[in-house]
Every structure is written in C-alpha cells, then in structure tokens.
Design an enzyme around this catalytic site. Sequence first.
Site, PDB file in Angstrom:
ATOM      1  N   HIS A 203      13.099  19.894  10.606  1.00 28.29           N
ATOM      2  CA  HIS A 203      14.297  19.612  11.258  1.00 28.29           C
ATOM      3  C   HIS A 203      13.988  17.564  12.063  1.00 28.29           C
ATOM      4  O   HIS A 203      12.475  17.165  11.680  1.00 28.29           O
ATOM      5  CB  HIS A 203      14.353  19.693  12.951  1.00 28.29           C
ATOM      6  N   ASN A 234       4.968  19.743   8.053  1.00 30.22           N
ATOM      7  CA  ASN A 234       6.468  20.478   8.759  1.00 30.22           C
ATOM      8  C   ASN A 234       5.623  21.524   9.757  1.00 30.22           C
ATOM      9  O   ASN A 234       5.763  20.893  10.973  1.00 30.22           O
ATOM     10  CB  ASN A 234       7.172  20.981   8.181  1.00 30.22           C
TER      11      ASN A 234
END
Length: 382
Positions: A203, A234
Amino acid sequence: MQAVQKLGIALTTGILGFLIGTTIERRKLRVDLESSAVSRSIPDPEEKNEQSSAVSRSIQDPEEKKVQFSAISQSVSEPEVNTEESSTLITKPIENFYDEVEEQLLLKTTLNEKSRNILKYGVPDSIGEIYGFEDHVLSYSNIHRCPTWVAEKLSVQNEQQEREQEAHAVTRKLSRFRKDPNIHPYFAASADDYKNGPWSRGHMAAASNHKRSQKAMDDTFYLSNIVPQDKNNNVNYWYRMELFTRHLAKRRFDELTVFSGPLYLPNVVKGGRRYVKYEILGNGIAVPTHLFKCILAENFGENTKALGCFIIPNKPISSEDPLIKYQVPLEKVERSVGTLLFPELDESEVEDLCSVCSCELLSQERVNHYLKQQRKKSKQDN
C-alpha cells in the site's frame, strides 16, 4: 502546278486562321474564368459579417461548436484572396480547438473538495490521470501499471473519527484487493499479477491510515494504490515508517500531508554507465527499484511547517538503519518522480522535519510487541 500551289496556300491560311481564333477564344475563356473566380472569392460584405460573427460566437460560447466547424469548412472550401481574412477565419478556430482539448483534460482531472483539500499546496503536474478517492488522491502510470504518487492527509481530527468508527467495525477484513474500475483494462493491475511471486502488494496510502469509514479503507485496496514491494521491506522497515508517520499526526502535529510512491532509479553500473533494471510482473507491472515518502507536517497554532523526504531501496533493510540515513531533499524526490509535489509551497517557510523531531523509528522489538497486541485485540473482537 500553279493550281496546286494556290490550293496549298489557301489551306495553310485557313489552318493559321483557325489556330489564331482558337487561341483568342481560349484567352477569353481564361480571363472569364479568372474573373469569375476572383468575384466568387471576394465575399459579400453582409456574408462576411455573418461569417465573422459565427467565428467569434464559436470562440466565446463553447456550446456552439457546430457553428465554429461550419465556419472552418466555409473558409477552407472557397479560394481566399485576402490573406489577413483567411488567417482570421482559420487560426482562431484552431486555437479554440486546443482550448477545447485542454478543457477536456481538466475535466478528467477534476477533483472533489476533499481531494483538493489534500492537495492544498497545488495539484502536481502529471502525465497520467489523477483520481480522487474517499480519503486519498493518486496519479496513475499506464506505463508502469502503478501509481506515480499517492497523497493523503493525516490529522488529530482524523484520528478521533477513526476511533469512533472502529467501534462501528471498520476493518480491513472486509476489504479485498481488486482492479481499479477507473483504469482501462489494458493498463490495470489485477490480483492475479501478484500470485505466486516474491513480491507483496504494498500500500502507498496505508489501509490503517483510513479507518474513518469502511469505504475509505476499501479504496486503499484498489490496485491503483499498490506497488510490488519486497515482502520483508513491506512488513518491517516500511511499516515502521508508516507507524512513525501516524505518531507524528497523533502526538506532534495538527496535520500531515503525505506523498508516497515508487521510483525507478539507476541500480546497475557497467563501464562507467548507469542503467535502470527492474522486473516486470503479469500485465506489465514494473517492480520499483526504490520507494519514496514525503511528509509535510504543520502546527497551525504555532504557524510552523516541517518537511522530511525519504527514499529507501525496495529490498530488505536492516532494522538498525536510522531513518535519517535515507533522508533526501524534496528536489531529489521531485526530479525522480518527474513532477513538483508541492507546487505552491513556499519552501523558505519550511523547517527540516528531522531537526524538529528526531525522525526515530520504533525499534523492531516494540513493533513486534505492538503487532502482537493488535492480533490479540482482533481475536477478542471476533
């Protein structure tokens, strides 16, 4: 013999007379045609006024485009003698055509009030389309099949609203990664593009930043907000950067404007030459070599602004690396992205974020403890 000579002279005389007569008739016909053409090309004063009026109306009123194109066809179909008049009739509609194209482009990037509030320091120029969602704005690259940049706003007020909405079961468990319907299928990423690969769906606008409504959180799962990200990066270093950003919004500043996105920077050097090398996934999704995040933090009561920009490699990063190691000037990020992220920001009024606060990330141990608590809470809610 004399009779034959007389006959030859007579024939010659007759032929010459015929040729001379024909030449005279042709010259007359040419003169008549030229005269007729000139008379047709000189417009009647009343007709000329009507035509000029049609052109001026087409420029002033975008609703009357048919009149404009009619004026263009009239000006092209008839021979023009007055070059100044010809220039007026043709050039103005063409200029108006480009204005019309610009208007159409502006319509495509029209943003709602919430999106413009996020981009209060100006809308970045972008080659790709700009899309406004419930709680974030992004520019999408059809070439890389990823966002070029994603902008979001975090604030104390948002945090209070999020706490209220958490009581109403706003949760990422109801969200699913999916294609963005705004993107043409040729250029859109799909969930299948990420299957069975070493890259996670990273994201850019973090789902945890947008708990004000289920729709706001769901919007962050559109794949237009996602880039292929190293899995370790991440869930570790990038996640710690997201926690740091939320901490600034909760504890230190009234409001944050955050830009995040992928970068494709030179990562191979051979023979003194630099090259950019990256993997392509599925439907042409370009795996970024680096990621960036720019944080503009504001305290309205003190009228202060602080800015910090960071570029990190898209690979595992040691938990011991301080964030300041990856701090770069705003200019470097903007040159790499290819646009001004804060085009209307007066940088002379902005302080260095890492001078105002320490830019210290939570330790990996504290992050692991936090995640453990979150998982426990999630089980209790269920």
